[in-house]
Scaffold this active site. Structure first.
Site, PDB file in Angstrom:
ATOM      1  N   GLU A  45       0.836  -0.986   0.046  1.00 29.53           N
ATOM      2  CA  GLU A  45      -0.068   0.175  -0.031  1.00 29.53           C
ATOM      3  C   GLU A  45       0.990   1.237   0.062  1.00 29.53           C
ATOM      4  O   GLU A  45       0.564   2.069  -0.612  1.00 29.53           O
ATOM      5  CB  GLU A  45      -1.082  -0.146   1.372  1.00 29.53           C
ATOM      6  CG  GLU A  45      -1.893   1.263   1.266  1.00 29.53           C
ATOM      7  CD  GLU A  45      -2.893   1.061   2.530  1.00 29.53           C
ATOM      8  OE1 GLU A  45      -3.573   2.069   2.670  1.00 29.53           O
ATOM      9  OE2 GLU A  45      -2.767   0.185   3.281  1.00 29.53           O
ATOM     10  N   ASP A  46       1.933   1.436   0.935  1.00 31.21           N
ATOM     11  CA  ASP A  46       2.715   2.409   1.053  1.00 31.21           C
ATOM     12  C   ASP A  46       3.933   2.532   0.131  1.00 31.21           C
ATOM     13  O   ASP A  46       4.780   3.615   0.510  1.00 31.21           O
ATOM     14  CB  ASP A  46       2.962   2.693   2.623  1.00 31.21           C
ATOM     15  CG  ASP A  46       1.429   3.013   3.132  1.00 31.21           C
ATOM     16  OD1 ASP A  46       0.730   3.595   2.669  1.00 31.21           O
ATOM     17  OD2 ASP A  46       1.295   2.745   4.342  1.00 31.21           O
TER      18      ASP A  46
END
Length: 760
Positions: free
Chosen positions: A76-77
């Site tokens: 996600e990051d």
């Protein structure tokens, strides 16, 4: 920051066969991917996945779960991909990380399709692998622990989401310690005043009861040891949110809770659990109705214990939970207590489902929910099934409102907005107009009916189930009372200024307030309206500020005084004595009334009645009887701007205490069966008599009741009023005003029997 080898050692402490290479590789990979990223606190971002992994080690989870904790934010990051995770760590870990990545934040204040899909994704991922839930809960727990670094609005949203979804899910999985911490962290953000009050009370209790806790622990251990039972006894303090929930549910004060500190008795076997109960019950008195056997009938989340409450050493009520070591582990860690790491790094999910009734039940529920339910209905059905300690209702536009069980439309209205709650006068539930005292059920569609001139009555406080609603009602009641007092005080002051022919500027108003020890003009007017400051001190202070000279009064021919200080009697009554006060400015009508005053002047009592102990005032008009009012009468306010004579009145009973006096009381009552019988019983219990009553409906849920009663004196009347105020379902209990008293019509029996009404 925890170092690489420290994490490995923590896992190996409970799983000597841990895959060290997997843990090291996940640690290094996550640290490299997050690189120089920072969190809102300014700490390196890698601190977060590392803390999540540490929480998972406290739950003693398998190697794959620890690795997922380290990797859960990489897709996600960072620039990491699912295929890269699969290649480096295997498809099992890749699937869990991908499942966590796809779970977007939940917004539970609407029922839109996209938000329902988010919850569907979470539940489907959980049903495929319980470790998705465990890692997600650990992730949320660490985020809640560091929530203070976020914006205030974001803190509120995340805390509410945690309270609504993640804490109940942790409880559903039997992870009570995690549920308690999530609830307490959310509670601290959502209701900081209540949280701080309970924490302060707990700290005080622990300090005050430290010796008692040690005594109880020692006595329990020694008594069980004498019977051949080796037990581990530990004191526990209930969580702040659980205490708050109990206060809300039972509508009691914090000081009334007697079981904020309890004890866990951990023994070696199920047989010893029951032996321990028998021994304790023979040694100490049992509190009736407080025994529960969750060993023979476990809770749906696998919780097992025997609960009992005794009157222990020092006559203290002691709550006990008796369980084995395995039961204690399940009670704290829930599904995480099952041996996920037994057969290598991977969890045997089939066996977990067999071992854990909670997880098996959850999977069955999710299977039922996800089969054939449209997205727009999914969120509703899911919350109804999974979170049964709450009710979930909808507005006509589909907005979802979560409320505690026992909530009413009043709670629903205040959950929407304080203004909606304050102006609520009724509710349609599923299209039907029903009383505001109706308890809501999950799935109800509620439409609030409003009147913008309405303000909440004080008896709503006893009906509302949520703290938000009760606080708003109390605030509205206080504000309404202050507004009424302000208006009355303003009227009194304006009449006084008009009578004196003067005005006050802002500086003089401030000086007047200071002279009467009030912080502002508004506070002064409220104090006057509430009767805290009388007309005489107000007039004296005004005269001093405006330099008004006292006028000499014309001497009047009055009835002969029977005392040196001017008190005189009238033929019409022997119960009172009268005196014309000096210093009042009288108009022509007042002077005429006083000129007509003589020994034969008739005397009347005001409609609301007077009783011995009341402070009294007489009002006299030309050609009319002298009317006696109690000092609280609203008629006195109306007479402030009228040209009437005011007469001092006092009681003259001379020890005659066998007479009964009539007075009027009014109240508002919830419209329910038995309310009239309850009120009558309360009045009779004070040895007072009911002469007459009038009832009128003021809303579908409430009646106003006006009683004409007979009492001996003010003390007995006060007892009646206090008894009624303590009665459930009653509010606005007070002595009636002139208008309410006028609604009572007394029919006197003339001693004749109307034969037309007889059956024979």
């Amino acid at each position: 920051m925890m170092r690489q080898y420290e994490l490995v050692e923590r896992v190996q402490a409970y799983n000597p066969n841990a895959d060290e290479n997997l843990l090291n590789k996940a640690y290094v990979y996550a640290m490299q991917k997050h690189g120089s990223q920072k969190r809102a606190s300014g700490d390196p971002y890698f601190n977060h996945p590392l803390e999540v992994a540490a929480i998972l080690t406290e739950l003693k989870l398998d190697d794959a779960s620890i690795a997922v904790g380290l990797l859960h934010d990489t897709i996600e990051d960072t620039d990491a991909t699912r295929s890269e995770i699969d290649q480096l760590f295997g498809p099992e870990i890749g699937t869990i990380v991908d499942g966590l990545t796809k779970i977007e934040r939940l917004n539970l204040v609407s029922r839109e399709e996209a938000q329902a899909e988010n919850l569907r994704k979470l539940l489907l991922a959980i049903s495929q692998d319980v470790r998705v839930l465990l890692v997600k809960l650990a992730d949320r727990l660490h985020n809640m622990r560091t929530l203070q670094y976020m914006r205030a609005d974001k803190q509120q949203r995340i805390a509410q989401e945690t309270m609504d979804i993640y804490a109940p899910l942790a409880g559903r999985m039997g992870m009570q310690d995690m549920r308690n911490e999530l609830e307490d962290l959310s509670f601290r953000i959502l209701q900081p005043d209540h949280y701080n009050a309970i924490i302060a009370r707990l700290d005080q209790m622990q300090a005050d009861n430290q010796e008692t806790i040690g005594t109880i622990t020692r006595e329990l251990t020694e008594r069980l040891a004498d019977a051949g039972i080796t037990a581990r006894v530990k004191a526990r303090v209930k969580s702040p949110y659980s205490i708050f929930s109990k206060i809300e549910r039972k509508s009691i004060a914090l000081e009334q809770l007697s079981d904020m500190i309890g004890f866990r008795v951990i023994v070696g076997s199920v047989e010893q659990c029951y032996r321990t109960v028998g021994l304790i019950h023979t040694q100490w008195k049992v509190v009736p109705g407080r025994f529960k056997d969750y060993i023979s009938v476990p809770k749906h989340n696998d919780y097992q214990s025997i609960h009992t409450t005794i009157v222990g050493p020092g006559r203290q009520r002691v709550e006990l939970q008796i369980r084995t070591e395995d039961m204690d582990r399940v009670a704290e860690f829930g599904i995480a207590a099952h041996a996920l790491y037994k057969d290598g790094a991977s969890a045997n999910l089939g066996r977990i489902e067999l071992e854990s009734h909670a997880y098996g039940s959850l999977r069955q529920t999710i299977s039922h929910l996800t089969s054939g339910i449209a997205s727009e209905d999914f969120l509703e059905y899911t919350k109804l099934e999974l979170f049964q300690d709450q009710v979930f209702c909808f507005t006509p536009r589909g907005r979802l409102i979560a409320l505690p069980r026992g909530a009413t439309p009043i709670d629903f209205a205040y959950a929407l907005h304080t203004d909606i709650g304050d102006t609520c006068v009724g509710a349609k539930i599923n299209g039907l107009i029903l009383p505001l005292v109706t308890q809501l059920r999950s799935g109800d569609e509620v439409e609030i009916l409003r009147d913008h001139n309405h303000r909440p009555p004080s008896n709503w406080i006893g009906i509302a189930a949520t703290g938000k609603a009760r606080a708003a009602i109390r605030r509205a009641v206080r504000q309404a009372a202050a507004q009424r007092a302000h208006a009355l005080g303003e009227h009194v002051l304006s009449m006084m200024l008009e009578r004196e022919g003067v005005m006050l500027d802002d500086a003089e108003s401030k000086s007047l307030a200071e002279a009467l020890e009030q912080p502002s003009k508004r506070d002064l007017l409220i104090a006057v309206g509430e009767g805290k400051i009388g007309s005489e001190p107000l007039g004296n202070a005004l005269a001093q500020i405006k330099g008004i000279r006292k006028r000499r009064q014309r001497k009047l021919d009055l009835p002969v005084a029977d005392t040196a200080d001017g008190w005189f009697a009238l033929r019409a009554t022997d119960q009172f004595r009268f005196r014309v006060p000096g210093g009042q400015r009288s108009g022509s009508q007042a002077k005429l009334a006083l000129a007509q005053l003589d020994f034969h002047t008739p005397v009347h009592l005001s409609g609301e009645g007077v009783v011995p102990g009341d402070r009294l005032v007489g009002i006299l008009e030309p050609g009319s009887p002298l009317t006696i009012y109690p000092i609280h009468s609203d008629a006195l306010v109306e007479n402030h701007d009228r040209d009437v004579a005011w007469v001092d009145v006092r009681w003259n009973l001379g020890g005659k205490d066998d007479r009964l006096y009539t007075t009027i009381v009014s109240m508002e009552s919830v419209n329910r069966p038995g309310s009239l019988a309850q009120i009558s019983s309360a009045i009779a219990a004070c040895d007072a008599n009911i002469n007459n009553l009038v009832m009128r409906m003021i809303s579908p849920d409430f009646h106003q009741m006006i009683f004409e009663i007979e009492v001996r004196d003010l003390a007995q009347l006060t007892d009646v009023l206090q008894t009624l105020k303590r009665s459930p379902g009653l509010s606005a209990v007070q002595r009636a005003g002139i208008r309410e008293a006028g609604m009572i019509s007394t029919l006197e029996w003339d001693g004749k029997v109307d034969r037309s009404l007889r059956d024979d």
